[in-house]
Design an enzyme around this catalytic site. Structure first.
Site, PDB file in Angstrom:
ATOM      1  N   GLU A  42       3.307  -1.408  -5.961  1.00  0.00           N
ATOM      2  CA  GLU A  42       2.007  -1.234  -5.169  1.00  0.00           C
ATOM      3  C   GLU A  42       1.842   0.224  -5.001  1.00  0.00           C
ATOM      4  OE1 GLU A  42       2.305  -3.658  -1.620  1.00  0.00           O
ATOM      5  OE2 GLU A  42       1.532  -5.306  -2.764  1.00  0.00           O
ATOM      6  N   ASP A  86       4.017 -13.571  -2.130  1.00  0.00           N
ATOM      7  CA  ASP A  86       3.935 -12.742  -1.198  1.00  0.00           C
ATOM      8  C   ASP A  86       3.654 -13.235   0.279  1.00  0.00           C
ATOM      9  OD1 ASP A  86       3.943 -10.412   0.344  1.00  0.00           O
ATOM     10  OD2 ASP A  86       1.910  -9.815  -0.446  1.00  0.00           O
ATOM     11  N   GLU A 143       0.649 -11.808   8.403  1.00  0.00           N
ATOM     12  CA  GLU A 143      -0.353 -11.324   7.724  1.00  0.00           C
ATOM     13  C   GLU A 143      -1.512 -12.453   7.020  1.00  0.00           C
ATOM     14  OE1 GLU A 143       1.374  -9.049   4.493  1.00  0.00           O
ATOM     15  OE2 GLU A 143      -0.842  -8.788   3.401  1.00  0.00           O
TER      16      GLU A 143
HETATM   17  C1  BDP Z   1       2.112  -7.037   1.354  1.00  0.00           C
HETATM   18  C2  BDP Z   1       1.211  -6.330   2.487  1.00  0.00           C
HETATM   19  C3  BDP Z   1       1.374  -4.892   2.062  1.00  0.00           C
HETATM   20  C4  BDP Z   1       2.879  -4.896   2.186  1.00  0.00           C
HETATM   21  C5  BDP Z   1       3.610  -5.292   1.271  1.00  0.00           C
HETATM   22  C6  BDP Z   1       5.005  -4.997   1.031  1.00  0.00           C
HETATM   23  O1  BDP Z   1       0.122  -6.793   2.230  1.00  0.00           O
HETATM   24  O2  BDP Z   1       0.821  -4.262   3.304  1.00  0.00           O
HETATM   25  O3  BDP Z   1       3.006  -3.320   1.955  1.00  0.00           O
HETATM   26  O4  BDP Z   1       3.393  -6.730   1.138  1.00  0.00           O
HETATM   27  O5  BDP Z   1       5.652  -6.022   1.263  1.00  0.00           O
HETATM   28  O6  BDP Z   1       2.307  -8.383   1.798  1.00  0.00           O
HETATM   29  O7  BDP Z   1       5.280  -3.969   0.339  1.00  0.00           O
END
Ligand code: BDP
Length: 716
Positions: free
Chosen positions: A308, A382, A410
């Site tokens: 990401e 996720d 989340e």
């Molecule tokens: C996702 C989230 C993000 C996190 C990412 C992570 O949306 O904000 O940075 O995981 O775990 O669930 O790195």
């Protein structure tokens, strides 16, 4: 005379103010006088005078906690002596107490994990004594909290023979907290870490945070967000982290930080962060040396790399192994560990996102240094309301894997929806991977029994913030508690943990316990049903992830909903079978065949693994479409059932907490209908089938829901 008048005025004013005690701040460490006065009196007689041996700071913490807990619960002053003088409670280690030493517990304790303890009704001389013993002071503290819990939950303490040994060595909270005090995916206010005032100012909450964690056996805290800021590794911030480490030490809690892979460039003045570059290696060694000078028991680093948008070894054509090992080398002389995250995927890779982490990491099995653990989320996408377990568990026998659960909600209604997450955690932990035959549970991968891992760990993304009740939703506390209890012992049932939490948080009355535990135990499934039934996943609104968004498209595909549900007139679901992306191929037999088969796959995972026509016949005899509608409607309807359960406890609990939960449940009910209507109308465009009779029609059309925008949702 004047002095007395002022004092009198003070008393009048303060006694007229509303009592603020029931705002949830006390968490499960809410020590109210035992309701049965007779029990209270007889216990006060017994435990009014107790012995806590040892001089350490941890021994002082034990004393303070007992003074507070027993003092309040037994409504008496507790006197504590350092040496045993025939008191009915004796706490210590074989080193601090010759009486404990004489009980012959040493061999037993030595055979257990670090910080194991025993609580035992014993006889010393001609006295009956409850002994809480461990080989370490911190173990004695854990035993103390256990003993307090027994009293709080009214357990029989006349015949105790408890032996407790933690199942994981590192039981860690991951704070996704930024240095500016915002919290990524945090819904309970700002970060409790006030970096601006640290290290000179210490909030009393920090002590209570440590108490709460120690009470469930959590022994590590990662202070900063995985999307890391390199500044935290500078001298100035290390001093701040050191202040927290000093404070947490007596509670057995180690501090960890997140390491930004590009830190050598950002704060080191180098031109590269290539893990094989000698200057880069030197940079990290210096950082580590510096940290350990100030925090001698520093836990280590958590790293999110090549994910990401975060920098990582791929920027230099290096592997995750090369990246992780470089950091591990810097920490090694000091005994620190690297928790390297496997949450790695890229939209530039044309492969199903669910397969990518496995593809990336499994070939590296055995190439990591001894002090590296790979931190794997519970499922392959996720933190969705439901995912099958991550197939990496069981697939890396030569590399310690650790679990990453999400405690913050989340994808589960933030701090607005009541969702007890222990059933989710247990579903993953109790999944049988079959890698070494029957009984090869995910939990046994984690606790090291399956592959003999030298280091074991588990982590949970924290849901804690500056809100007075810590977690925004009072029931968010139950998830912090449950995570900690399972991190200590994954064999506990979700129900038992809920029962404990309700007793400690509210009351021991069956009229309180039964409805609340029932509600908690159903809440996860209810949340799945009105969001993502039958294996649907990742169909939430973009960016804030709070409400529904099955229509989300037009951005990188793996961040859209249409990528995951694939709805069309032909059907719905992600084909991950052998004829699809073949993610089933990452699971060992017999799971591979089970997940691959439309008939055998558990229906809760049906659309995770298969793309099926709308008229596919379900086990209930309904068509897939009708089943989906059924789930959405019963899910939303069940929130009303939760409201009824909650309303039934009103006479037995304080008005402040009752109202707090009541208001949130009403928001949840409305949002559940919003999810239901949005998803049913959206999928109906493709199924072209009617909403079966008996279900009320959505009050608005799809366009209305698609246009509904939430602004300024916290946690982004
Ligand atoms: C996702 C989230 C993000 C996190 C990412 C992570 O949306 O904000 O940075 O995981 O775990 O669930 O790195």
């Amino acid at each position: 005379m004047k002095r007395f008048k002022i004092l009198f005025l003070f008393i009048v004013i303060f006694s007229a103010l509303p009592v603020l005690a029931e705002d949830g701040y006390d968490l499960w460490l809410r020590y109210k006088p035992l309701e049965d006065v007779r029990i209270q009196r007889s216990m006060a007689k017994k435990f009014g005078s107790i012995t806590v041996t040892g001089e350490s700071e941890t021994a002082n913490v034990i004393k303070q906690e007992l003074e507070h807990a027993l003092g309040e619960m037994l409504s008496t002053n507790i006197s504590i002596s350092d040496t045993w003088n025939r008191q009915a409670l004796l706490i210590g280690t074989p080193e601090t107490s010759s009486e404990i030493n004489s009980l012959g517990l040493n061999e037993k304790l030595n055979s257990l994990a670090k910080d194991a303890y025993t609580i035992k009704n014993s006889r010393i001389g001609n006295r009956n004594v409850i002994v809480i013993a461990s080989n370490t002071d911190v173990g004695a503290l854990y035993g103390t909290f256990h003993f307090i819990r027994l009293i709080q939950t009214l357990q029989n303490i006349s015949d105790l023979d408890i032996v407790e040994s933690p199942k994981h060595m590192h039981r860690v909270l991951n704070h996704w907290d930024n240095l500016d005090r915002t919290v990524e995916r945090g819904y309970a206010g700002f970060s409790i870490w006030d970096w601006h005032k640290l290290p000179r100012y210490i909030y009393p909450q920090y002590h209570d945070y440590a108490r709460a964690n120690a009470s469930v056996g959590i022994n590590g805290t990662v202070l900063t967000n995985v999307n890391a800021n390199a500044l935290v590794l500078t001298d100035e911030y290390i001093d701040k982290a050191a202040a927290l480490a000093d404070l947490f030490r007596p509670y057995g809690i180690k501090v960890y930080l997140t390491a930004r892979f590009s830190a050598p460039i950002e704060i080191g003045g180098l031109e590269t962060a290539d893990p094989l570059n000698s200057e880069v290696k030197e940079f990290w060694k210096e950082i580590a040396n510096n940290i350990y000078k100030k925090i001698p028991d520093f836990g280590g680093f958590v790293v999110k790399a090549d994910s990401e948008g975060q920098p990582g070894p791929h920027n230099y054509n290096r592997t995750h192994g090369e990246g992780a090992n470089m950091l591990a080398e810097a920490l090694e002389p000091h005994g620190g560990i690297v928790m390297w995250r496997a949450f790695v995927y890229s939209h530039e890779v044309p492969v199903d996102r669910a397969l990518q982490a496995y593809n990336e990491f499994v070939p590296l099995d055995g190439t990591f240094k001894d002090n590296v653990l790979i931190q794997v989320k519970n499922g392959p996408i996720d933190f969705q309301p439901r995912e099958p377990y991550h197939p990496m568990f069981g697939a890396m026998p030569n590399t310690p894997l650790m679990m990453e659960f999400q405690i913050t909600q989340e994808y589960f209604g933030h701090a607005i929806h009541l969702t007890y997450l222990a059933p989710l955690y247990k579903e993953t932990l109790d999944t049988d991977t079959h890698v070494q035959g029957e009984g090869s549970y995910v939990s046994k991968v984690l606790d090291g029994t399956l592959h003999n891992y030298p280091t074991t760990a588990i982590s949970g993304v924290a849901n804690i913030g500056t809100d007075r009740n810590w977690t925004g939703h009072l029931f968010g506390q139950s998830n912090w508690f449950a995570y900690g209890r399972l991190a200590w012992d994954h064999t506990l049932s979700a129900e038992l943990i809920a029962d404990e939490w309700v007793r400690m948080t509210f009351s021991n009355k069956p009229a309180v316990i039964e409805p609340i535990v029932e509600m908690m135990m159903e809440s996860r499934e209810i949340g799945v049903n009105y969001r993502t039934p039958i294996g649907l996943h990742h169909i939430m609104a973009a960016s804030h992830h709070y409400g529904p968004g099955p229509w989300v498209s037009g951005r990188r595909p793996d961040w859209t909903s249409v990528y995951y549900h694939n709805a069309s007139e032909e059907g719905v679901g992600f084909d991950r079978s052998e004829s699809g992306s073949n993610s089933v191929g990452q699971y060992p037999e017999p799971l591979r065949s089970i997940y691959n088969s439309v008939e055998d796959v558990p229906e809760k995972f049906l659309l995770w693994f298969h793309h099926l026509p709308w008229n596919h016949e379900m086990k209930s005899g309904r068509t897939l479409w009708n089943e989906m509608v059924h789930k959405y409607y019963t899910g939303a309807e069940s929130v009303t059932w939760m409201q009824e359960k909650w309303n039934s406890v009103e006479p037995y609990i304080d008005a402040q907490r009752f109202k707090h939960v009541k208001q949130l449940l009403e928001m949840q009910r409305q949002d559940a209908i919003w999810w239901r209507n949005s998803c049913v109308l959206y999928f109906q465009q493709f199924s072209k089938m009617p909403i079966p009779d008996g279900f009320e029609k959505p009050e608005n059309d799809l366009e209305y829901y698609e246009n509904k925008q939430l602004r300024f949702v916290p946690g982004i």
